[in-house]
Design an enzyme around this catalytic site. Structure first.
Site, mmCIF file in Angstrom:
data_model
loop_
_atom_site.group_PDB
_atom_site.id
_atom_site.type_symbol
_atom_site.label_atom_id
_atom_site.label_comp_id
_atom_site.label_asym_id
_atom_site.label_seq_id
_atom_site.Cartn_x
_atom_site.Cartn_y
_atom_site.Cartn_z
ATOM 1 N N CYS A 153 4.971 2.490 8.922
ATOM 2 C CA CYS A 153 3.826 2.963 8.145
ATOM 3 C C CYS A 153 3.316 4.223 8.831
ATOM 4 O O CYS A 153 3.025 4.196 10.033
ATOM 5 C CB CYS A 153 2.745 1.881 8.144
ATOM 6 S SG CYS A 153 1.174 2.373 7.382
ATOM 7 N N CYS A 185 5.059 8.941 3.865
ATOM 8 C CA CYS A 185 4.544 7.587 3.643
ATOM 9 C C CYS A 185 5.754 6.761 3.256
ATOM 10 O O CYS A 185 6.548 7.203 2.423
ATOM 11 C CB CYS A 185 3.502 7.586 2.524
ATOM 12 S SG CYS A 185 3.018 5.916 1.993
ATOM 13 N N THR A 186 5.901 5.592 3.849
ATOM 14 C CA THR A 186 7.132 4.834 3.608
ATOM 15 C C THR A 186 7.203 4.253 2.191
ATOM 16 O O THR A 186 8.246 3.754 1.784
ATOM 17 C CB THR A 186 7.312 3.706 4.655
ATOM 18 O OG1 THR A 186 6.134 2.895 4.716
ATOM 19 C CG2 THR A 186 7.612 4.290 6.030
ATOM 20 N N HIS A 187 6.103 4.336 1.426
ATOM 21 C CA HIS A 187 6.171 3.948 0.013
ATOM 22 C C HIS A 187 6.873 5.019 -0.836
ATOM 23 O O HIS A 187 7.427 4.708 -1.889
ATOM 24 C CB HIS A 187 4.750 3.754 -0.551
ATOM 25 C CG HIS A 187 4.075 2.492 -0.132
ATOM 26 N ND1 HIS A 187 3.542 2.314 1.127
ATOM 27 C CD2 HIS A 187 3.842 1.332 -0.805
ATOM 28 C CE1 HIS A 187 2.986 1.105 1.190
ATOM 29 N NE2 HIS A 187 3.158 0.493 0.048
ATOM 30 N N ASP A 239 3.936 -2.871 8.055
ATOM 31 C CA ASP A 239 3.466 -1.839 7.130
ATOM 32 C C ASP A 239 2.224 -2.343 6.412
ATOM 33 O O ASP A 239 1.912 -3.539 6.453
ATOM 34 C CB ASP A 239 4.575 -1.505 6.105
ATOM 35 C CG ASP A 239 4.155 -0.415 5.124
ATOM 36 O OD1 ASP A 239 3.507 0.561 5.564
ATOM 37 O OD2 ASP A 239 4.452 -0.519 3.925
ATOM 38 N N SER A 240 1.567 -1.440 5.697
ATOM 39 C CA SER A 240 0.404 -1.819 4.903
ATOM 40 C C SER A 240 0.815 -2.613 3.663
ATOM 41 O O SER A 240 -0.011 -3.280 3.049
ATOM 42 C CB SER A 240 -0.366 -0.571 4.469
ATOM 43 O OG SER A 240 0.461 0.247 3.663
ATOM 44 N N GLU A 261 3.021 -0.260 -5.288
ATOM 45 C CA GLU A 261 2.577 -1.639 -5.061
ATOM 46 C C GLU A 261 2.391 -2.424 -6.364
ATOM 47 O O GLU A 261 2.511 -3.639 -6.373
ATOM 48 C CB GLU A 261 1.278 -1.651 -4.247
ATOM 49 C CG GLU A 261 1.465 -1.237 -2.794
ATOM 50 C CD GLU A 261 2.187 -2.277 -1.945
ATOM 51 O OE1 GLU A 261 2.211 -3.464 -2.325
ATOM 52 O OE2 GLU A 261 2.732 -1.889 -0.893
#
Length: 270
Positions: free
Chosen positions: A74, A185-187, A11-12, A153
């Site tokens: 991601c 978005c996985t966030h 992922d990012s 983040e």
């Protein structure tokens, strides 16, 4: 191919841990090797060619760990790199967009589906195309939410600031009539309570990452590469190109693993 080989997740940043969380729950015998490219996030505003290049760098790192399957945890990287990775790798590669689209179609009763994601994912039309390919009568309302990833983040996803940012980001869905919203978005699942609060209890939220693990589980069985031994062959490993401490702070809380540790690695700059 040994069934005890690990599964690679990339992922990012920390968002892919929402996928890993489901994997730890559904596939406790499988070994997870995760890499988050925190040094270069967010991926959303970047050109797709650059995201593809970064995805290959993470893939090469994971291949050195002898993985048996690659999960692109991601959405931005799935949209940019999945076809290329699938064409060139000889292990199964699973992205998060198809499973999320399928789940949204299944959940929606009025065929009005919302999608929130990064600029890169929205620009690619990957969700819209995937949903309309399976349900041509659907209406897809897409919205980029670039401020959501930095909230997660920076570990601010439970703060009053997050509440305000989420409310502003979802304004366009107020009178849209959607009954289903894809967290593309996985966030975003870390912001789930705030998102649900804004869109209301009648809108079903689809966690594309969680749906992806159902697909991983199916593929392991279908290809007969699931780990059938009594326990994991090796411990899970987590790598980040950013601050290992910052990564671990969020991961400990989200994965409920008090002894969680992450390792910093360098993949390159840009």
């Amino acid at each position: 191919m040994s069934n005890e080989q690990p599964i690679g997740f990339m992922d990012s940043g920390v968002g892919g841990l929402t996928v890993v969380k489901q994997a730890l729950k559904q596939l406790p015998r499988e070994t997870v090797i995760f890499i988050g490219d925190q040094a270069r996030l967010p991926y959303g505003p970047r050109p797709s060619e650059q995201v593809r290049a970064f995805s290959w760098q993470m893939t090469h790192f994971l291949l050195k760990q002898n993985i048996k399957m690659l999960v692109i945890a991601c959405n931005t990287a799935t949209a940019a790199a999945l076809p290329d990775l699938r064409a060139k790798l000889d292990i199964p590669v699973i992205g998060v967009i198809s499973p999320g689209s399928r789940a949204a179609i299944k959940a929606s009763k009025n065929h009005r589906i919302g999608v929130i994601a990064t600029e890169g994912t929205i620009r690619s039309n990957a969700y819209r195309d995937a949903i309309l390919a399976k349900d041509p009568g659907a209406t897809v309302i897409s919205q980029a939410c670039p401020k959501f990833v930095p909230l997660v983040e920076s570990n601010e996803y439970q703060s009053p600031v997050a509440k305000r940012v989420v409310a502003e980001g979802l304004q366009s869905f107020k009178h849209s009539g959607i009954d289903t919203l894809v967290l593309g978005c996985t966030h975003y699942p870390l912001l789930r309570p705030l998102i649900q609060n804004v869109v209301g209890p009648d809108v079903t939220l689809i966690d594309s990452g969680a749906e992806t693990v159902n697909g991983v589980s199916f593929m392991l069985d279908y290809l007969d590469i699931a780990n059938t031994s009594a326990q994991q062959a090796q411990p899970d490993q987590y790598y980040t190109t950013g601050s290992a401490d910052q990564f671990a702070t969020i991961a400990k809380n989200w994965l409920r693993l008090p002894d969680f540790t992450a390792t910093h690695i360098d993949l390159g700059r840009n």
